[in-house]
Design a protein around this motif. Structure first.
Motif, mmCIF file in Angstrom:
data_model
loop_
_atom_site.group_PDB
_atom_site.id
_atom_site.type_symbol
_atom_site.label_atom_id
_atom_site.label_comp_id
_atom_site.label_asym_id
_atom_site.label_seq_id
_atom_site.Cartn_x
_atom_site.Cartn_y
_atom_site.Cartn_z
ATOM 1 N N LEU A 163 -11.782 -21.795 19.185
ATOM 2 C CA LEU A 163 -11.005 -21.725 20.416
ATOM 3 C C LEU A 163 -9.734 -20.919 20.218
ATOM 4 O O LEU A 163 -9.375 -20.082 21.057
ATOM 5 N N ALA A 164 -9.047 -21.143 19.108
ATOM 6 C CA ALA A 164 -7.824 -20.391 18.819
ATOM 7 C C ALA A 164 -8.131 -18.895 18.703
ATOM 8 O O ALA A 164 -7.380 -18.061 19.221
ATOM 9 N N ARG A 165 -9.249 -18.554 18.046
ATOM 10 C CA ARG A 165 -9.637 -17.150 17.901
ATOM 11 C C ARG A 165 -9.952 -16.534 19.265
ATOM 12 O O ARG A 165 -9.496 -15.431 19.587
ATOM 13 N N VAL A 166 -10.682 -17.256 20.105
ATOM 14 C CA VAL A 166 -11.045 -16.750 21.429
ATOM 15 C C VAL A 166 -9.802 -16.568 22.301
ATOM 16 O O VAL A 166 -9.673 -15.576 23.023
ATOM 17 N N LYS A 167 -8.856 -17.505 22.214
ATOM 18 C CA LYS A 167 -7.609 -17.373 22.980
ATOM 19 C C LYS A 167 -6.827 -16.142 22.527
ATOM 20 O O LYS A 167 -6.266 -15.415 23.359
ATOM 21 N N MET A 168 -6.785 -15.917 21.228
ATOM 22 C CA MET A 168 -6.081 -14.750 20.710
ATOM 23 C C MET A 168 -6.750 -13.465 21.205
ATOM 24 O O MET A 168 -6.077 -12.540 21.649
ATOM 25 N N GLU A 169 -8.083 -13.432 21.165
ATOM 26 C CA GLU A 169 -8.799 -12.252 21.655
ATOM 27 C C GLU A 169 -8.517 -12.039 23.141
ATOM 28 O O GLU A 169 -8.312 -10.906 23.575
ATOM 29 N N ARG A 170 -8.508 -13.113 23.917
ATOM 30 C CA ARG A 170 -8.212 -13.012 25.344
ATOM 31 C C ARG A 170 -6.811 -12.460 25.569
ATOM 32 O O ARG A 170 -6.606 -11.549 26.396
ATOM 33 N N ASP A 171 -5.839 -12.977 24.821
ATOM 34 C CA ASP A 171 -4.466 -12.516 24.970
ATOM 35 C C ASP A 171 -4.328 -11.041 24.614
ATOM 36 O O ASP A 171 -3.603 -10.306 25.285
ATOM 37 N N ILE A 172 -5.026 -10.607 23.590
ATOM 38 C CA ILE A 172 -4.997 -9.194 23.218
ATOM 39 C C ILE A 172 -5.569 -8.335 24.318
ATOM 40 O O ILE A 172 -5.019 -7.285 24.666
ATOM 41 N N LEU A 173 -6.661 -8.789 24.914
ATOM 42 C CA LEU A 173 -7.280 -8.028 26.007
ATOM 43 C C LEU A 173 -6.353 -7.984 27.229
ATOM 44 O O LEU A 173 -6.260 -6.953 27.894
ATOM 45 N N LEU A 174 -5.659 -9.066 27.531
ATOM 46 C CA LEU A 174 -4.758 -9.105 28.671
ATOM 47 C C LEU A 174 -3.566 -8.170 28.449
ATOM 48 O O LEU A 174 -3.099 -7.514 29.382
ATOM 49 N N ILE A 175 -3.060 -8.102 27.245
ATOM 50 C CA ILE A 175 -1.920 -7.249 26.924
ATOM 51 C C ILE A 175 -2.304 -5.772 27.021
ATOM 52 O O ILE A 175 -1.523 -4.944 27.472
ATOM 53 N N SER A 176 -3.522 -5.461 26.600
ATOM 54 C CA SER A 176 -3.940 -4.056 26.554
ATOM 55 C C SER A 176 -4.311 -3.493 27.914
ATOM 56 O O SER A 176 -4.552 -2.306 28.052
ATOM 57 N N GLN A 177 -4.334 -4.313 28.956
ATOM 58 C CA GLN A 177 -4.690 -3.811 30.291
ATOM 59 C C GLN A 177 -3.545 -3.152 30.980
ATOM 60 O O GLN A 177 -2.446 -3.371 30.912
#
Length: 74
Positions: free
Chosen positions: A60-74
């Protein structure tokens, strides 16, 4: 483990007192801290459900981090 965590006590002194090599005692302490020590042969320290909960929390922590990275890069 209790003896090894007391203030002012060295791993070398404990190992000498127990009659084992310091490296062996250090490995035991590390395994206990990581939850990998088997208190009785064939019976893990952590239950299957505890291990699964830990695995899911890491995922879950890894998936949240991936989500946050994707949100920042938009």
């Amino acid at each position: 483990m209790k003896l090894a965590t007391q203030p002012g006590v060295t791993t070398s002194a404990i190992a000498r007192e127990l009659g084992v090599e310091r490296s062996v005692l250090s490995a035991w302490i590390r395994k206990v801290e990581e939850g990998r020590y088997e208190s009785s042969p064939g019976k893990p320290l952590k239950s299957d459900s505890q291990a699964e909960n830990e695995r899911l929390r890491r995922e879950l922590a890894r998936v949240k981090m991936e989500r946050d990275i994707l949100l920042i890069s938009q």
